[in-house]
Enzyme design. Structure first.
Site, PDB file in Angstrom:
ATOM      1  N   ARG A   1      39.581  33.733  38.657  1.00  0.00           N
ATOM      2  CA  ARG A   1      40.373  33.822  39.897  1.00  0.00           C
ATOM      3  C   ARG A   1      40.497  32.465  40.593  1.00  0.00           C
ATOM      4  O   ARG A   1      40.486  32.404  41.829  1.00  0.00           O
ATOM      5  CB  ARG A   1      39.754  34.841  40.868  1.00  0.00           C
ATOM      6  CG  ARG A   1      39.701  36.267  40.353  1.00  0.00           C
ATOM      7  CD  ARG A   1      41.075  36.915  40.469  1.00  0.00           C
ATOM      8  NE  ARG A   1      40.994  38.345  40.305  1.00  0.00           N
ATOM      9  CZ  ARG A   1      41.061  39.221  41.308  1.00  0.00           C
ATOM     10  NH1 ARG A   1      41.213  38.827  42.541  1.00  0.00           N
ATOM     11  NH2 ARG A   1      40.999  40.499  41.055  1.00  0.00           N
TER      12      ARG A   1
ATOM     13  N   ARG B   1      43.283  33.259  47.016  1.00  0.00           N
ATOM     14  CA  ARG B   1      43.307  33.193  48.483  1.00  0.00           C
ATOM     15  C   ARG B   1      42.348  32.211  49.131  1.00  0.00           C
ATOM     16  O   ARG B   1      42.482  31.925  50.318  1.00  0.00           O
ATOM     17  CB  ARG B   1      43.081  34.597  49.065  1.00  0.00           C
ATOM     18  CG  ARG B   1      44.309  35.470  48.929  1.00  0.00           C
ATOM     19  CD  ARG B   1      43.973  36.920  49.151  1.00  0.00           C
ATOM     20  NE  ARG B   1      43.068  37.362  48.111  1.00  0.00           N
ATOM     21  CZ  ARG B   1      42.553  38.595  48.033  1.00  0.00           C
ATOM     22  NH1 ARG B   1      42.837  39.471  48.949  1.00  0.00           N
ATOM     23  NH2 ARG B   1      41.763  38.921  47.043  1.00  0.00           N
TER      24      ARG B   1
ATOM     25  N   ARG C   1      52.165  32.430  48.556  1.00  0.00           N
ATOM     26  CA  ARG C   1      52.107  33.899  48.578  1.00  0.00           C
ATOM     27  C   ARG C   1      52.982  34.431  49.721  1.00  0.00           C
ATOM     28  O   ARG C   1      53.729  35.380  49.559  1.00  0.00           O
ATOM     29  CB  ARG C   1      50.649  34.317  48.736  1.00  0.00           C
ATOM     30  CG  ARG C   1      50.375  35.721  49.164  1.00  0.00           C
ATOM     31  CD  ARG C   1      50.449  36.692  48.010  1.00  0.00           C
ATOM     32  NE  ARG C   1      49.839  37.961  48.356  1.00  0.00           N
ATOM     33  CZ  ARG C   1      50.398  38.885  49.138  1.00  0.00           C
ATOM     34  NH1 ARG C   1      51.569  38.668  49.664  1.00  0.00           N
ATOM     35  NH2 ARG C   1      49.775  40.014  49.388  1.00  0.00           N
TER      36      ARG C   1
ATOM     37  N   ASP D   1      48.344  39.413  36.976  1.00  0.00           N
ATOM     38  CA  ASP D   1      47.289  40.381  37.274  1.00  0.00           C
ATOM     39  C   ASP D   1      47.127  41.313  36.095  1.00  0.00           C
ATOM     40  O   ASP D   1      48.071  41.513  35.323  1.00  0.00           O
ATOM     41  CB  ASP D   1      47.628  41.177  38.541  1.00  0.00           C
ATOM     42  CG  ASP D   1      46.371  41.837  39.102  1.00  0.00           C
ATOM     43  OD1 ASP D   1      45.610  41.158  39.804  1.00  0.00           O
ATOM     44  OD2 ASP D   1      46.134  43.016  38.787  1.00  0.00           O
TER      45      ASP D   1
ATOM     46  N   TYR E   1      42.084  52.304  36.932  1.00  0.00           N
ATOM     47  CA  TYR E   1      43.057  52.125  38.020  1.00  0.00           C
ATOM     48  C   TYR E   1      44.190  53.145  37.920  1.00  0.00           C
ATOM     49  O   TYR E   1      44.693  53.640  38.929  1.00  0.00           O
ATOM     50  CB  TYR E   1      43.634  50.699  37.994  1.00  0.00           C
ATOM     51  CG  TYR E   1      42.648  49.667  38.501  1.00  0.00           C
ATOM     52  CD1 TYR E   1      42.464  49.454  39.858  1.00  0.00           C
ATOM     53  CD2 TYR E   1      41.885  48.904  37.619  1.00  0.00           C
ATOM     54  CE1 TYR E   1      41.561  48.516  40.332  1.00  0.00           C
ATOM     55  CE2 TYR E   1      40.975  47.960  38.073  1.00  0.00           C
ATOM     56  CZ  TYR E   1      40.814  47.772  39.435  1.00  0.00           C
ATOM     57  OH  TYR E   1      39.916  46.847  39.900  1.00  0.00           O
TER      58      TYR E   1
END
Ligand code: CP3
Length: 364
Positions: A29, A33, A42, A79, A156
């Protein structure tokens, strides 16, 4: 120099346990962020999925951590949930929250009705992002492509998003194992095509994120997670541009199953911080490379503590090749970027002592 020629192949060498001058480093990652410049792009993109769908913006974000830090690989900005999204489940991310699917898998009939999206059809935008990343990287470092493991994707899809207990996904495994196997087989074949597409588009190494494999019991881990990762690896092209395309398998919480993981056909095994590198090396280091494993929370600690822990990780692995330095899971959004700089600097300064001729001869 041609843009396809690699200027830094340290990580590809380490994945194959070949000699290197220092331990290669990247961070799970690494584009995200914790970087203000990421948050800016973003916001400009509108939504996370719009960012993933724009090859130009995805490539820009992929390169951002490399502009700040001297890392040895880039990882495609995308992702793991692009695959279920392309299967028609409708993925969205509310700001500050986890992923949410508009539809979820609730029955065997839902599983049988799932389409299998193609790498060069519904998922072509990901392949375009891979090509854009290679273009922008211009051989600076290798590009890592990735996927979620079938089991992790299935959780998920069945839960409709993140979960704490995995009750719905495990209930499917317990009550309807055949239906669960049909779902995992479909995902494995889709993912094999997806990764093959990434290699054809320019990915130079691959990683399978099995984030939730460690929530299963040993037997079901083997049958419902590991077996499908092995099936994917068997179907992959293992060479591109005249080099091997190494595959890393990372099962978070999989430390007790390292021997089995090392046999699945992968070149490297990713470790979280609950397994010591010394233990892992003793158990499987003669067969595969090891990637990891600093606790991402360690990057909140003071820079001198970070440096000491980097030294500890290096000492645990010991001398010689076959180690790719990484965190034991993804970097957290609250991580101070200057602590990342201290982390990278420590790996650069402390790791050469574990390599080179002198080090090689001292290896037991
Ligand atoms: O590593 C990289 O820099 C490449 C990009 C990457 C992302 N996600 C970007 C992302 C990678 C490799 C992933 C993998 C991923 N995604 C995993 C496996 C690894 C892991 O962390 O366990 C999983 C389980 C996901 C699913 C996912 N995506 C969740 C649960 C979330 C929301 C919560 C969170 O941790 O951010 C995402 C969103 C996501 N994927 C973001 C990023 C940068 C944040 C989205 C935003 O900007 O709003």
């Amino acid at each position: 120099m041609s843009s396809r020629e690699l200027k830094n192949d340290r990580i590809l060498r380490a994945f194959l346990r070949q000699e290197v001058d220092r331990t290669p480093l990247w961070m799970m990652r690494q584009a995200g962020r914790y970087l203000a410049e990421y948050r800016e792009v973003r916001a400009q993109a509108g939504s996370f999925m719009d960012l993933c769908r724009s090859p130009e913006l995805a490539a820009r974000v992929t390169l951002q951590p490399l502009e700040r830090y001297d890392l040895d690989a880039a990882i495609l900005f995308s992702d793991i949930l692009t695959v279920p999204d392309a299967m028609g489940l409708g993925l969205s991310f509310a700001t500050g929250e986890g992923p949410v699917f508009a539809k979820r898998i609730q029955s065997a009939a839902d599983i049988d009705a799932l389409p299998q999206p193609g790498a060069n059809n519904e998922l072509k935008y990901v392949m375009d992002a891979v090509r854009a990343c290679r273009q922008e990287l211009a051989g600076q470092v290798p590009l890592i492509g990735f996927t979620g493991s079938p089991w992790t994707l299935a959780t998920y899809m069945i839960e409709g998003g993140s979960s704490k207990t995995f009750a719905a996904s495990k209930t499917l495994v317990y009550d309807q194992p055949e239906a669960a196997h049909r779902l995992l087989a479909k995902l494995a074949d889709t993912v094999a095509d997806y990764l093959t597409g990434q290699v054809e588009a320019g990915a130079q190494a691959l990683m399978i994120f099995d984030t939730w494999g460690g929530t299963l019991d040993p037997e079901r881990y083997r049958d419902f997670s590991l077996a499908y990762m092995a099936r994917i690896i068997e179907a992959l092209p293992r060479e591109a541009e005249g080099r091997r395309v190494p595959v890393t398998v990372f099962t978070k919480g999989g430390g007790q199953w390292l021997e089995a993981i090392a046999e699945c056909g992968c070149d490297a095994v990713g470790l979280d911080w609950t397994t010591s590198l010394a233990d892992a090396r003793r158990r499987i280091g003669d067969r595969v490379a090891l990637q990891g494993n600093l606790d991402p929370c360690m990057l909140h600690a003071k820079p001198d503590v970070i440096r000491r822990e980097v030294a500890r990780c290096l000492e645990e692995f010991g001398h010689g090749p076959g180690h790719i330095f990484n965190l034991g899971h993804g970097i957290q959004p609250e991580t101070p970027p200057e602590h990342v700089a201290a982390f990278v600097e420590a790996v650069h300064e402390l790791s050469p002592g574990y390599h080179g001729r002198a080090a090689a001869t001292s290896t037991a």
